[in-house]
Design an enzyme around this catalytic site. Structure first.
Site, PDB file in Angstrom:
ATOM      1  N   VAL A   1       0.782  -1.299   0.067  1.00 43.50           N
ATOM      2  CA  VAL A   1       0.118  -0.100   0.121  1.00 43.50           C
ATOM      3  C   VAL A   1       0.672   1.346   0.035  1.00 43.50           C
ATOM      4  O   VAL A   1       1.875   1.328   0.583  1.00 43.50           O
ATOM      5  CB  VAL A   1      -0.949  -0.041   1.123  1.00 43.50           C
ATOM      6  CG1 VAL A   1      -2.128  -0.931   1.087  1.00 43.50           C
ATOM      7  CG2 VAL A   1      -0.269  -0.144   2.596  1.00 43.50           C
ATOM      8  N   ASP A   2       0.732   2.280  -0.863  1.00 47.13           N
ATOM      9  CA  ASP A   2       1.230   3.448  -0.817  1.00 47.13           C
ATOM     10  C   ASP A   2       0.518   4.192   0.518  1.00 47.13           C
ATOM     11  O   ASP A   2      -0.461   3.910   0.880  1.00 47.13           O
ATOM     12  CB  ASP A   2       0.885   4.349  -2.008  1.00 47.13           C
ATOM     13  CG  ASP A   2       1.376   5.674  -2.098  1.00 47.13           C
ATOM     14  OD1 ASP A   2       2.570   5.811  -1.716  1.00 47.13           O
ATOM     15  OD2 ASP A   2       0.583   6.513  -2.556  1.00 47.13           O
ATOM     16  N   LYS A   3       1.262   5.419   0.827  1.00 48.62           N
ATOM     17  CA  LYS A   3       1.002   5.996   2.203  1.00 48.62           C
ATOM     18  C   LYS A   3      -0.298   6.904   1.955  1.00 48.62           C
ATOM     19  O   LYS A   3      -1.373   6.902   2.052  1.00 48.62           O
ATOM     20  CB  LYS A   3       2.054   6.721   2.885  1.00 48.62           C
ATOM     21  CG  LYS A   3       1.718   7.374   4.273  1.00 48.62           C
ATOM     22  CD  LYS A   3       2.832   7.762   4.946  1.00 48.62           C
ATOM     23  CE  LYS A   3       3.629   9.140   4.414  1.00 48.62           C
ATOM     24  NZ  LYS A   3       2.776  10.043   4.273  1.00 48.62           N
TER      25      LYS A   3
ATOM     26  N   ALA B   1      -1.773  -1.147  -4.142  1.00 49.27           N
ATOM     27  CA  ALA B   1      -2.703  -0.190  -3.940  1.00 49.27           C
ATOM     28  C   ALA B   1      -2.356   0.883  -3.906  1.00 49.27           C
ATOM     29  O   ALA B   1      -1.272   1.369  -3.081  1.00 49.27           O
ATOM     30  CB  ALA B   1      -3.839  -0.557  -2.711  1.00 49.27           C
TER      31      ALA B   1
END
Length: 720
Positions: A434-436, A613
């Site tokens: 996951v990206d932040k 994501a």
């Protein structure tokens, strides 16, 4: 020589890519492309049969095209049978108000007629002599009734069976035509040559009636698989309230143009995509996100067509109309996904390649066996039963029906699936990256620390040339203080590090320590710094709130044994500050955009089935590298090319729904395939062994297709 602009084979009507076509021919200065060598040979022999002297018709929109659920590459401009499998074509994009299905109407009419013919035929066969009829008269009465039922009622089956032989694409209609044709033809021959003992007129007529019943039930069930798109199309309002100088005017939706000012009141549907310019209210966006809680809207906020105003009143400026709206994009993506083929379909295609020839071989073997060890009657009955029980319709429908219903169910829950392969991949993932910013967090950072006016003014002046979320936060803070921004020159963006530019003769840099190091500046510690003329003048502290529900969503994914990895270009301190409250233990920080795809590849090399994501913009390469890319939709554009799945709500709860959708749909496909394979594996030897008569075989074959479609329709009610 000119090139004819077409993607349809002029012989069979199949879709062909002109650039990759292997078979072509020239005729009167035009180049024609074909799907197979046989089609090319037929065209060369008789081109006049396939060409019209009439001028080419105008292009037909997708709403007027027809396709096959089992062979999506087949595209036609009118309804009819598929040239490959013989199944009825269906609309490429279902209509909001479905028109009468001509195939269903025809099959229904033939079924009721054949039922009316078969009932007295069965009674005549069983009790004709008791009614006082002579044998000769009874036989001719059977012949007349059966001929009407078989020749007229079963005409579509014989036509499609013959076409399958000519086109060398044997299918279910090949077996139906052969089975009923043999029973009827033998009975006619026996009648003409005076052998009245073994006639199968009633069997042939009842078989045709049962197959017609199966077709009617199957077509009705297949119509329901397009219900998701029809429901989406039904969401679109028919009119809009156009604001004019003299007052509001209600006009048809197709009259709305870009820039028009529209009014939305409580209870009104937002007519098109746009932005609020005056007033405020609350909008139910559940058709996009699956969440029923209304969202507050103020001037400057975007609104999406077909969502529902639940409180307040506001005016909006139309920005996307017609086919450019989010709803139109959703319908287009769902339709494309429903026509795509899952990787598991390759197994079905391999089986289908030899299935019909194998059934013919078994039928011949059964005939020979029973002719030697039994009687001619037993041989004929059992061979016909094998042909009818083994029709591969259920096998062909197993995968596409589940895909159609599953992708439609996902769209109603705010999960847009690009194709069937993405659905299958969702069920197999074991690692989620996951990206932040914009994925775990809101993506709208705000300045949280103290900073002097002058460094802030210079930083905001430079940031006006950037599209980064941090730029918006800096500019908003400067505007809130009433600072006057200046023009910027020599603006440069350094990917993953920051920006530089010249403002009022000052060289300004805003970025992380890596950027400052390139400029020969040594900052103390980590963070975002403002450097003016080679010296650090301020440190920017920002806070980006974590999305509501992110912790619960990640916990649910961990409960499914999914490994969670955060991948971000931000500093480790900023990443850890977000990861810790969310329970993320694996954090890969300070990664440049170009390095993210390499990180995904490394995780894959370790044996992980990786989903990524991200926001679909800076993360495009990594979304494409992963087995499945999941884009967090913004509501402004759902067609994110790099992603296999788009979550319209932009929240991680949608990711949980997507995962469950993938697993449930794949399980449904496996159930259908299991039933279809087991049914044929058991039914064929049972019929060959003499335990099924042709009428029972025909009923079982029709029931198997309806059962597969019915099982796929259960996905409409699955809880995500």
């Amino acid at each position: 020589m000119t090139v004819k602009d077409t993607v349809l084979d002029p012989v069979c009507g199949m879709s062909v890519d002109p650039a990759a076509a292997k078979h072509e021919a020239e005729h009167h200065g035009h180049r024609y492309v074909f799907c197979s060598l046989r089609c090319r040979e037929r065209f060369v022999a008789e081109p006049h049969r396939f060409l019209s002297a009439e001028p080419a018709p105008p292009p037909v929109s997708e709403s007027g095209r027809w396709t096959c659920p089992m062979h999506p590459e087949v595209l036609r401009n009118e309804p009819g049978p598929c040239p490959l499998c013989g199944m009825a074509l269906e609309p490429l994009v279902p209509q909001a108000t479905p028109k009468e299905n001509p195939e269903l109407a025809d099959m229904t009419r033939r079924f009721w007629s054949c039922l009316a013919l078969s009932a007295p035929l069965v009674l005549l066969t069983m009790g004709g002599h008791l009614a006082g009829l002579g044998t000769h008269i009874a036989v001719w009465a059977q012949f007349i009734l059966a001929s009407l039922a078989v020749v007229w009622g079963g005409a579509p089956f014989f036509v499609r069976g013959w076409e399958s032989v000519k086109g060398r694409h044997l299918n279910m209609f090949s077996l139906i035509a052969l089975g009923t044709g043999v029973a009827y033809g033998y009975s006619v021959a026996a009648m003409l040559f005076g052998s009245h003992g073994d006639l199968y007129f009633e069997a042939a007529a009842v078989i045709v009636t049962l197959v017609l019943l199966g077709q009617v039930l199957e077509l009705r069930a297949r119509e329901q698989t397009g219900g998701a798109i029809r429901a989406l199309l039904g969401l679109a309002p028919r009119t809009a309230r156009l604001v004019r100088d003299g007052g509001d005017e209600e006009v048809p939706l197709d009259r709305i143009r870009f820039g028009d000012v529209l009014r939305v009141r409580t209870g009104d549907q937002v007519p098109v995509d746009g932005v609020v310019i005056d007033g405020d209210g609350a909008v139910d966006e559940s058709m996009l996100t699956g969440e029923a809680l209304p969202v507050a809207k103020f001037p400057g906020d975007r609104v999406t067509g077909a969502t529902l105003g639940t409180a307040g009143s506001f005016t909006m400026r139309a920005e996307r109309v017609g086919d450019d709206t989010v709803l139109a994009q959703i319908v287009r993506l769902v339709a494309e996904a429903q026509r795509s083929r899952a990787p598991v379909q390759r197994l079905v295609d391999r089986v289908a390649g030899w299935f019909v020839p194998a059934v013919l071989a078994v039928a011949i073997a059964a005939f020979v066996f029973w002719a030697i060890h039994g009687s001619f009657t037993a041989a004929l009955v059992n061979a016909v039963a094998v042909l009818l029980i083994a029709c591969p319709c259920a096998l062909g429908l197993a995968t596409p029906m589940s895909i159609m219903v599953g992708t439609g169910r996902g769209a109603r829950a705010g999960v847009l699936v690009r194709n069937a392969a993405a659905l299958e991949a969702l069920a197999r993932i074991d690692t989620l990256v996951v990206d932040k910013t914009g994925t775990l967090t809101e993506g709208r950072p705000q300045l949280s620390g103290d900073i002097a006016d002058e460094p802030l003014r210079l930083a905001a002046s430079v940031e006006r040339g950037s599209a980064h979320p941090l730029a918006a936060a800096i500019i908003a803070a400067a505007e809130a203080r009433g600072l006057t921004l200046a023009a910027v020159a020599d603006f440069i963006t350094v990917a993953g590090k920051g920006i530089t530019g010249t403002v009022e003769a000052h060289r300004v840099a805003v970025g992380n320590p890596a950027l400052l190091a390139e400029l020969g500046i040594r900052p103390a510690g980590q963070g975002i710094f403002v450097a003016v003329d080679g010296k650090i003048s301020a440190t920017i502290t920002v806070a980006d709130p974590v999305k509501e529900g992110a912790a619960a969503a990640l916990a649910a994914l961990r409960g499914e044994k999914i490994r969670i990895v955060m991948l971000t270009g931000d500093s480790r301190a900023a990443a850890e500050a977000v990861a810790q409250p969310l329970g993320i233990t694996e954090v890969i920080a300070e990664v440049l955009p170009g390095q993210k795809a390499a990180t995904i590849a490394r995780l894959q090399s370790e044996g992980g089935v990786v989903a990524m994501a991200g926001d679909g913009i800076n993360d495009a390469a990594s979304l494409a590298q992963a087995e499945i890319g999941i884009a967090m939709g913004t509501g402004a554009d759902v067609a994110i090319e790099s992603a296999g799945v788009t979550l319209l709500g932009g929240d991680l709860a949608g990711l949980v729904r997507a995962r469950r959708l993938g697993r449930t749909t794949l399980a449904n496909i496996r159930q259908n395939l299991f039933f279809a394979f087991v049914f044929n594996a058991l039914a064929v030897p049972v019929a060959a062994a003499g335990f099924l008569n042709p009428m029972m075989a025909s009923a079982a074959m029709s029931a198997s297709s309806v059962l597969v479609v019915g099982n796929a329709l259960r996905l409409r009610r699955v809880r995500l």
